[in-house]
Design an enzyme around this catalytic site. Structure first.
Site, mmCIF file in Angstrom:
data_model
loop_
_atom_site.group_PDB
_atom_site.id
_atom_site.type_symbol
_atom_site.label_atom_id
_atom_site.label_comp_id
_atom_site.label_asym_id
_atom_site.label_seq_id
_atom_site.Cartn_x
_atom_site.Cartn_y
_atom_site.Cartn_z
ATOM 1 N N HIS A 143 -7.162 -3.358 5.333
ATOM 2 C CA HIS A 143 -6.618 -2.004 5.139
ATOM 3 C C HIS A 143 -7.444 -1.261 4.104
ATOM 4 C CE1 HIS A 143 -4.273 0.772 2.647
ATOM 5 N NE2 HIS A 143 -3.545 1.068 3.716
ATOM 6 N N ASN A 144 -7.701 -1.899 2.973
ATOM 7 C CA ASN A 144 -8.446 -1.233 1.908
ATOM 8 C C ASN A 144 -9.893 -0.971 2.304
ATOM 9 O OD1 ASN A 144 -6.048 -1.614 0.535
ATOM 10 N ND2 ASN A 144 -7.032 -2.232 -1.359
ATOM 11 N N LYS A 190 -4.109 -6.721 4.049
ATOM 12 C CA LYS A 190 -4.193 -5.666 3.030
ATOM 13 C C LYS A 190 -5.639 -5.419 2.634
ATOM 14 C CE LYS A 190 -2.792 -2.702 -0.101
ATOM 15 N NZ LYS A 190 -3.718 -2.674 -1.197
ATOM 16 N N GLU A 193 -9.846 1.981 4.348
ATOM 17 C CA GLU A 193 -9.604 3.088 3.411
ATOM 18 C C GLU A 193 -10.909 3.565 2.781
ATOM 19 O OE1 GLU A 193 -7.696 3.091 -0.982
ATOM 20 O OE2 GLU A 193 -6.368 2.351 0.595
ATOM 21 N N SER A 242 0.834 -1.207 0.000
ATOM 22 C CA SER A 242 0.000 0.000 0.000
ATOM 23 C C SER A 242 0.863 1.248 0.000
ATOM 24 C CB SER A 242 -0.916 0.024 1.227
ATOM 25 O OG SER A 242 -1.671 1.227 1.243
#
Length: 493
Positions: free
Chosen positions: A199-200, A196, A203, A141
């Site tokens: 995380h997204n 990940k 986001e 990222s």
């Protein structure tokens, strides 16, 4: 320093396949940090342009080795060979692996740096292990700039690959304010890509909260310069984050004719699927990622441009404007911060549950720590999340840490004022509203689910537990006098 080559002084430390912008920048980053990198792209012209352009100096000193075939790439690598894929997630990854496997030897390592679905990574780990190869899923990222100068990298896979992969990733990753690398080995299987993915998802939530704050400021009569100044001020507030930084920049940007660029952009947000995957995994693991779900659905509504245009002429409602003194900027800031806290709390709830379910033993303090720099959701309060989980690795919920308990205590009244004002004016704030609903649900010792369970028992004999009996004992009521004692647990079998 780069790891010592095992079989020659000339073999490259790592190979990278896929020279789009992210791939090129990672190659340059690795070379800048002293690693020798072999680079390959299916379209040879792309490799040639890269070698003659951005990579020219590194090619001249043999730090970057351009190759024109997979055979040449593999032949340029020191053993055990490490090949990183920066190609489109999905079937393309499988096609590249299929071509690559016959060229590799037992113990070689394939690294997937794309946004692959973690379950695909789990499958590939198993399949390649049967062929004697090691497969690592590494979420990356930070976008193009992060790839070039230091991203956050989230690797996971067979533990025997760790010693060969981790030194490279820690050297090229961003560094947090305390100097720690924003990369750490996370666990086995698809753990890296799962982290990940979450995380997204966070986001998505962060971006939607900021979009709602923007809509409230705009509805209050602010022009783009005034809004840019507000977001600039937020850089020195608890909201401080990379996304706040770029939002201030975006609002200040002008087109050639002086028009704010933001006013020229169609209000239709795209998505690549990672937010939706996060929501689905939340459902699978019984974790209420309501804010991320609302962020995903807000993007879906935004894509209905023509339908919304037609609806705007047919559906009635308030003017979607606010008097300048209806809401203070401080209320909007605090409401946004409270929603942001909820988004991260929900994300870490999913990480905690998935870690237990898959046996990954994720260190949530480490996850927070490697998100402090390089990545898109980097924010000042990730230091507080890191501290919370390092102080109590078994913390049941992020909201139970005193910092975040206090943060919500200072934010929740502003959230209520913002939601009330937005609802009265007809301004959609689904992320902030869902955050407060979650918070109120969590702080309620008793909620209305007893009625839902009674309804389920009435029409489906699904049984219920009682407040005056131990947990785990189930009861059924013959609500109509005709249902008898039969329950769903007996006739579902």
């Amino acid at each position: 320093m780069p790891e010592e080559n095992n079989n020659s002084t000339t073999g490259a430390d790592i190979g990278l396949i896929g020279l789009a912008v992210m791939g090129q920048n990672l190659v340059l980053n690795m070379a800048d940090n002293g690693f020798r990198v072999a680079a390959y792209n299916r379209t040879t012209a792309t490799t040639d342009e890269f070698a003659a352009g951005p990579a020219a100096e590194h090619v001249k000193n043999s730090q970057i080795i351009p190759t024109s075939s997979l055979e040449e790439l593999v032949g340029a690598l020191a053993a055990p060979r490490k090949v990183m894929l920066m190609v489109k997630a999905g079937s393309v990854v499988d096609y590249v692996i299929e071509d690559l496997v016959p060229l590799l030897d037992e113990g070689d390592i394939i690294i997937d740096g794309g946004n692959s679905l973690y379950s695909d990574t789990e499958r590939r780990v198993t399949e390649l292990a049967e062929k004697g190869l090691r497969y690592v899923g590494a979420g990356v990222s930070g976008g193009e700039l992060g790839a070039r100068f230091g991203p956050s990298i989230m690797p996971g896979g067979p533990t025997t690959a760790r010693e060969f992969v981790e030194p490279i990733f820690q050297k090229i990753s961003a560094k947090a304010n305390d100097g720690q690398p924003c990369s750490a080995w996370l666990g086995t299987g698809g753990s890296g890509h799962f982290v990940k993915m979450v995380h997204n998802g966070i986001e998505y939530g962060d971006m939607q909260v900021l979009a709602e704050a923007y809509s409230l400021l705009k509805a209050s009569g602010m022009d783009t310069d005034q809004m840019a100044a507000v977001f600039t001020d937020w850089k020195d507030s608890p909201m401080a984050s990379y996304l706040v930084d770029i939002t201030a920049d975006i609002l200040a940007k002008r087109d050639d004719d002086g028009t704010p660029v933001i006013d020229l952009i169609l209000d239709a947000a795209g998505q690549k699927g990672t937010g939706r995957w996060t929501v689905v995994e939340g459902l699978e693991h019984g974790q209420p990622l309501s804010l991320v779900a609302e962020a995903v659905m807000a993007r879906q509504v935004s894509s209905m441009v023509e339908l919304r245009a037609e609806a705007s002429t047919k559906l009635t409602g308030p003017s979607q404007t606010l008097d300048a003194d209806t809401l203070s900027v401080e209320d909007i800031q605090l409401a946004s911060f409270g929603a942001k806290v909820i988004s991260y709390a929900q994300g870490f709830m999913l990480l905690r549950e998935a870690s237990k379910g898959y046996g990954w033993d994720l260190d949530l303090g480490t996850v927070a720590a490697i998100w402090r720099g390089g990545c898109i959701i980097r924010a000042d309060f990730l230091d507080d999340i890191t501290r919370a989980y390092r102080s109590d690795a078994d913390l049941d919920n992020l909201l139970f840490d005193q910092f975040f308990t206090d943060a919500m205590s200072s934010s929740e009244q502003s959230m209520r004022r913002v939601i009330a004002a937005a609802t009265t004016a007809g301004i959609p704030v689904p992320a902030i509203a869902s955050a407060l609903s979650f918070y109120d649900g969590m702080r309620s010792k008793r909620i209305s689910a007893n009625l839902v369970q009674a309804q389920r028992d009435y029409f489906g004999a699904h049984t219920y537990e009682r407040v005056d009996k131990p947990r785990g004992e189930h009861f059924h009521t013959d609500w109509t006098g005709t249902g008898g004692k039969q329950t769903s647990t007996s006739y579902d079998a």
